[in-house]
Design a protein around this motif. Structure first.
Motif, PDB file in Angstrom:
ATOM      1  N   THR A 137       0.803  -1.223   0.000  1.00  0.00           N
ATOM      2  CA  THR A 137       0.000   0.000   0.000  1.00  0.00           C
ATOM      3  C   THR A 137       0.837   1.275   0.000  1.00  0.00           C
ATOM      4  O   THR A 137       0.541   2.198  -0.743  1.00  0.00           O
ATOM      5  CB  THR A 137      -0.959   0.030   1.203  1.00  0.00           C
ATOM      6  OG1 THR A 137      -0.203  -0.086   2.421  1.00  0.00           O
ATOM      7  CG2 THR A 137      -1.996  -1.080   1.113  1.00  0.00           C
ATOM      8  N   GLU A 138       1.881   1.347   0.845  1.00  0.00           N
ATOM      9  CA  GLU A 138       2.650   2.589   0.955  1.00  0.00           C
ATOM     10  C   GLU A 138       3.954   2.336   1.693  1.00  0.00           C
ATOM     11  O   GLU A 138       4.084   1.348   2.412  1.00  0.00           O
ATOM     12  CB  GLU A 138       1.836   3.661   1.686  1.00  0.00           C
ATOM     13  CG  GLU A 138       1.476   3.289   3.106  1.00  0.00           C
ATOM     14  CD  GLU A 138       0.528   4.290   3.753  1.00  0.00           C
ATOM     15  OE1 GLU A 138       1.035   5.192   4.449  1.00  0.00           O
ATOM     16  OE2 GLU A 138      -0.689   4.143   3.582  1.00  0.00           O
ATOM     17  N   PRO A 139       4.915   3.259   1.557  1.00  0.00           N
ATOM     18  CA  PRO A 139       6.149   3.144   2.336  1.00  0.00           C
ATOM     19  C   PRO A 139       5.918   3.588   3.775  1.00  0.00           C
ATOM     20  O   PRO A 139       4.974   4.323   4.064  1.00  0.00           O
ATOM     21  CB  PRO A 139       7.107   4.106   1.627  1.00  0.00           C
ATOM     22  CG  PRO A 139       6.228   5.089   0.947  1.00  0.00           C
ATOM     23  CD  PRO A 139       4.948   4.377   0.617  1.00  0.00           C
ATOM     24  N   TYR A 186      15.745   3.298   2.818  1.00  0.00           N
ATOM     25  CA  TYR A 186      15.551   1.973   3.428  1.00  0.00           C
ATOM     26  C   TYR A 186      14.387   2.041   4.410  1.00  0.00           C
ATOM     27  O   TYR A 186      14.563   1.970   5.619  1.00  0.00           O
ATOM     28  CB  TYR A 186      16.816   1.516   4.127  1.00  0.00           C
ATOM     29  CG  TYR A 186      18.005   1.263   3.238  1.00  0.00           C
ATOM     30  CD1 TYR A 186      17.883   1.169   1.854  1.00  0.00           C
ATOM     31  CD2 TYR A 186      19.267   1.107   3.774  1.00  0.00           C
ATOM     32  CE1 TYR A 186      18.982   0.927   1.045  1.00  0.00           C
ATOM     33  CE2 TYR A 186      20.371   0.855   2.976  1.00  0.00           C
ATOM     34  CZ  TYR A 186      20.222   0.768   1.616  1.00  0.00           C
ATOM     35  OH  TYR A 186      21.312   0.527   0.823  1.00  0.00           O
ATOM     36  N   CYS A 187      13.193   2.188   3.861  1.00  0.00           N
ATOM     37  CA  CYS A 187      12.013   2.475   4.675  1.00  0.00           C
ATOM     38  C   CYS A 187      11.114   1.271   4.920  1.00  0.00           C
ATOM     39  O   CYS A 187      10.322   1.277   5.851  1.00  0.00           O
ATOM     40  CB  CYS A 187      11.196   3.578   4.013  1.00  0.00           C
ATOM     41  SG  CYS A 187      10.672   3.177   2.325  1.00  0.00           S
ATOM     42  N   GLY A 188      11.173   0.252   4.080  1.00  0.00           N
ATOM     43  CA  GLY A 188      10.208  -0.830   4.169  1.00  0.00           C
ATOM     44  C   GLY A 188       8.857  -0.370   3.648  1.00  0.00           C
ATOM     45  O   GLY A 188       8.726   0.749   3.130  1.00  0.00           O
ATOM     46  N   PHE A 189       7.845  -1.211   3.800  1.00  0.00           N
ATOM     47  CA  PHE A 189       6.533  -0.849   3.245  1.00  0.00           C
ATOM     48  C   PHE A 189       5.410  -1.536   3.989  1.00  0.00           C
ATOM     49  O   PHE A 189       5.579  -2.587   4.600  1.00  0.00           O
ATOM     50  CB  PHE A 189       6.470  -1.177   1.751  1.00  0.00           C
ATOM     51  CG  PHE A 189       6.971  -2.555   1.392  1.00  0.00           C
ATOM     52  CD1 PHE A 189       6.121  -3.646   1.323  1.00  0.00           C
ATOM     53  CD2 PHE A 189       8.320  -2.754   1.111  1.00  0.00           C
ATOM     54  CE1 PHE A 189       6.590  -4.897   0.990  1.00  0.00           C
ATOM     55  CE2 PHE A 189       8.799  -4.007   0.771  1.00  0.00           C
ATOM     56  CZ  PHE A 189       7.929  -5.084   0.710  1.00  0.00           C
ATOM     57  N   TYR A 190       4.257  -0.878   3.921  1.00  0.00           N
ATOM     58  CA  TYR A 190       3.049  -1.399   4.551  1.00  0.00           C
ATOM     59  C   TYR A 190       2.289  -2.286   3.583  1.00  0.00           C
ATOM     60  O   TYR A 190       2.360  -2.112   2.358  1.00  0.00           O
ATOM     61  CB  TYR A 190       2.143  -0.257   5.011  1.00  0.00           C
ATOM     62  CG  TYR A 190       2.627   0.420   6.258  1.00  0.00           C
ATOM     63  CD1 TYR A 190       2.616  -0.244   7.487  1.00  0.00           C
ATOM     64  CD2 TYR A 190       3.090   1.730   6.227  1.00  0.00           C
ATOM     65  CE1 TYR A 190       3.052   0.387   8.637  1.00  0.00           C
ATOM     66  CE2 TYR A 190       3.526   2.361   7.382  1.00  0.00           C
ATOM     67  CZ  TYR A 190       3.506   1.671   8.578  1.00  0.00           C
ATOM     68  OH  TYR A 190       3.936   2.295   9.713  1.00  0.00           O
ATOM     69  N   LEU A 191       1.528  -3.206   4.181  1.00  0.00           N
ATOM     70  CA  LEU A 191       0.738  -4.162   3.410  1.00  0.00           C
ATOM     71  C   LEU A 191      -0.677  -4.243   3.967  1.00  0.00           C
ATOM     72  O   LEU A 191      -0.876  -4.215   5.188  1.00  0.00           O
ATOM     73  CB  LEU A 191       1.376  -5.556   3.501  1.00  0.00           C
ATOM     74  CG  LEU A 191       2.791  -5.667   2.955  1.00  0.00           C
ATOM     75  CD1 LEU A 191       3.569  -6.755   3.675  1.00  0.00           C
ATOM     76  CD2 LEU A 191       2.757  -5.916   1.468  1.00  0.00           C
TER      77      LEU A 191
END
Length: 175
Positions: A112-114, A139-144
């Motif tokens: 969905t978004e960082p 290097y933020c990763g991301f939401y699901l």
């Protein structure tokens, strides 16, 4: 969830401290069984049910923590140290796009978004420029979001199913 002591000595509620789990965990619309977030205005909810972080970035964070003299050069960071409840290997921000799907054996998730880091990340990393370094490095990763509830197990393989490929996580983070 437990209190987190910030760099200025304040105690704030936080769900950032994650621990690796053994066995299958239920995945529902709002996330993983037994997981919690303190501030639902910025973490959690249906569009941010899980937070994935690439394991490949852990070496970077070990190095910068040692450079900041808050950890030794050989000190390990345990899985979940970035606040993620899903540590991944083989999928970084430049390789994933909003709308991509991660298909696991018993559930399916949608990017969905960082993640946008907050002051709590500085506290967890132990130095005041951690948020800035996450922003500079990307290097933020991301939401699901959860598109198909089910279960997840540590080490379980997944398949990346491309979405519309309009905006990558890295592009969204830079915006």
């Amino acid at each position: 969830m437990k209190p987190l002591i910030t760099l200025d000595g304040q105690s704030v509620p936080s769900g950032i401290a994650k621990q690796p789990a053994a066995g299958a965990l239920a995945v529902a619309e709002l996330g993983l069984e037994g997981d919690a977030q303190a501030d639902l205005s910025v973490h959690g909810g249906p569009k941010r049910a899980l937070y994935a972080y690439p394991g490949e970035h852990y070496a970077f964070w070990r190095t910068v923590r040692a450079q900041a003299k808050v950890a030794g050069w050989q000190d390990e960071l345990p899985w979940g140290a970035m606040g993620e409840n899903l540590s991944l290997e083989g999928l970084q921000e430049v390789q994933v796009w909003q709308g991509d799907r991660l298909r696991f054996a018993n559930c399916e998730l949608v990017v969905t978004e960082p993640r946008q880091p907050c002051f709590k990340f500085n506290a967890v990393m132990g130095f005041k420029h951690a948020v800035k370094l996450m922003q500079q490095s990307g290097y933020c990763g991301f939401y699901l979001a959860v598109s198909q509830p089910g279960t997840l197990c540590a080490g379980e393989p997944f398949e990346l199913l491309p979405g519309p490929r309009e905006l990558s996580v890295r592009e969204l983070f830079r915006m």
